[in-house]
Design a protein around this motif. Sequence first.
Motif, mmCIF file in Angstrom:
data_model
loop_
_atom_site.group_PDB
_atom_site.id
_atom_site.type_symbol
_atom_site.label_atom_id
_atom_site.label_comp_id
_atom_site.label_asym_id
_atom_site.label_seq_id
_atom_site.Cartn_x
_atom_site.Cartn_y
_atom_site.Cartn_z
ATOM 1 N N SER A 19 0.626 -1.463 -0.094
ATOM 2 C CA SER A 19 -0.147 -0.248 -0.340
ATOM 3 C C SER A 19 1.009 1.139 -0.420
ATOM 4 O O SER A 19 0.576 2.392 0.431
ATOM 5 N N GLY A 20 2.011 1.449 -0.337
ATOM 6 C CA GLY A 20 2.858 2.228 -0.206
ATOM 7 C C GLY A 20 3.236 2.524 1.558
ATOM 8 O O GLY A 20 3.019 2.000 2.803
ATOM 9 N N ARG A 55 11.005 11.311 -8.698
ATOM 10 C CA ARG A 55 10.217 11.595 -7.522
ATOM 11 C C ARG A 55 9.489 12.600 -7.198
ATOM 12 O O ARG A 55 8.900 13.114 -6.868
ATOM 13 N N GLU A 60 5.799 13.201 -5.046
ATOM 14 C CA GLU A 60 6.009 11.998 -4.452
ATOM 15 C C GLU A 60 6.734 13.321 -2.965
ATOM 16 O O GLU A 60 6.157 12.388 -1.809
ATOM 17 N N GLN A 83 6.471 10.212 0.354
ATOM 18 C CA GLN A 83 5.554 9.294 -0.096
ATOM 19 C C GLN A 83 5.478 8.099 -1.439
ATOM 20 O O GLN A 83 5.086 8.583 -2.098
ATOM 21 N N ARG A 84 6.243 7.026 -0.696
ATOM 22 C CA ARG A 84 6.648 6.105 -1.584
ATOM 23 C C ARG A 84 4.906 5.647 -2.297
ATOM 24 O O ARG A 84 4.569 5.472 -1.416
ATOM 25 N N PRO A 85 5.133 5.504 -3.383
ATOM 26 C CA PRO A 85 4.141 4.906 -4.043
ATOM 27 C C PRO A 85 3.980 3.077 -3.281
ATOM 28 O O PRO A 85 5.329 3.013 -3.345
ATOM 29 N N TRP A 87 5.019 -0.690 -4.199
ATOM 30 C CA TRP A 87 6.195 -1.309 -4.984
ATOM 31 C C TRP A 87 5.438 -2.863 -4.736
ATOM 32 O O TRP A 87 4.710 -3.145 -3.736
#
Length: 316
Positions: A19-20, A55, A60, A83-85, A87
């Motif tokens: 969910s990131g 990024r 992000e 905010q890492r998407p 993965w």
Amino acid sequence: MLYPKPVPLPTFAPSILNSGYAYRDSIGAAGQGQTVLAFLTGRYRHSDAETWAARLAAGEVTLDGQISDGTERLRQGQTLIWQRPPWQEEPAPLGFDVLYEDESLLAVSKPSGLPTLPGGGFLEHTLLTQVRKRYPEATPLHRLGRGTSGLVLCSRTREAASGVLRGWREHEVQKTYRALASGRSPEDSYRISTPIGPVPHPVLGSVYAASATGKPSLSVARVLERREDSTLFEVDIHTGRPHQIRIHLASIGLPLVGDPLYGPDGLPLPYLPGLPGDLGYWLHSARLGLAHPVTGAWLELSAPAPVLLQSRRESS
């Protein structure tokens, strides 16, 4: 309640899209005056400046709640969030065995290949996430490397956590491991006090390894069995440095079988050194002895070792 010895049957879960995650940094004095791009590139060395620029361009990263373009100069006290998407996480064995539980403590046996806590590309495929599905209040009190199997002690209350961690600081907790080292040991036992500290690494910048300027460390290793080209050790650790057993046995010329990171001098391998989370080595957290943080009674916990880390006498 003390449970009978389980039969380890790890189940590998396939790769998943998680969910990131939001990586949050509060800017300190060291970050003062740096650009956002320079700070992120230095803080998270797994990605180069070009990757961070992409990024930032994708929106992000925020600085104090506003989308950053990477050129802003940082001030102490600001909040920077990446905010890492979502993965794709690697497959991992998600099963664990409960070894002991009461109202204060939980002891589980972690399979090799499952990280204890989030990090290194893992978020949901971790022991923490899997344990909390059954015990939402549980928190691991120590970390085993991803490739290390065996006993992990968790607290179920703040009182228990405080008591166990106090015992750890005062060296009142006994910790014993099984390790399979390369080569036949010429001695029956070793008292290893090689200091451990950060040294250069070509990918990560630095990793923990044998270092003359490192922190004092102590392990006591005893030969359980000599094999054709390896030695099975039982190791008591009296300090808790990162990768202590891997480094200490390597520092005496007996690195763990299959260790992708440490060579015979306790330093990262000079040719294509691996990463700390890489698998391949054989290490198992076998026993833990401690005073119960609530009752004070002495508690002996154990996790059965994989067959390769059992002596011929034990596995016959």
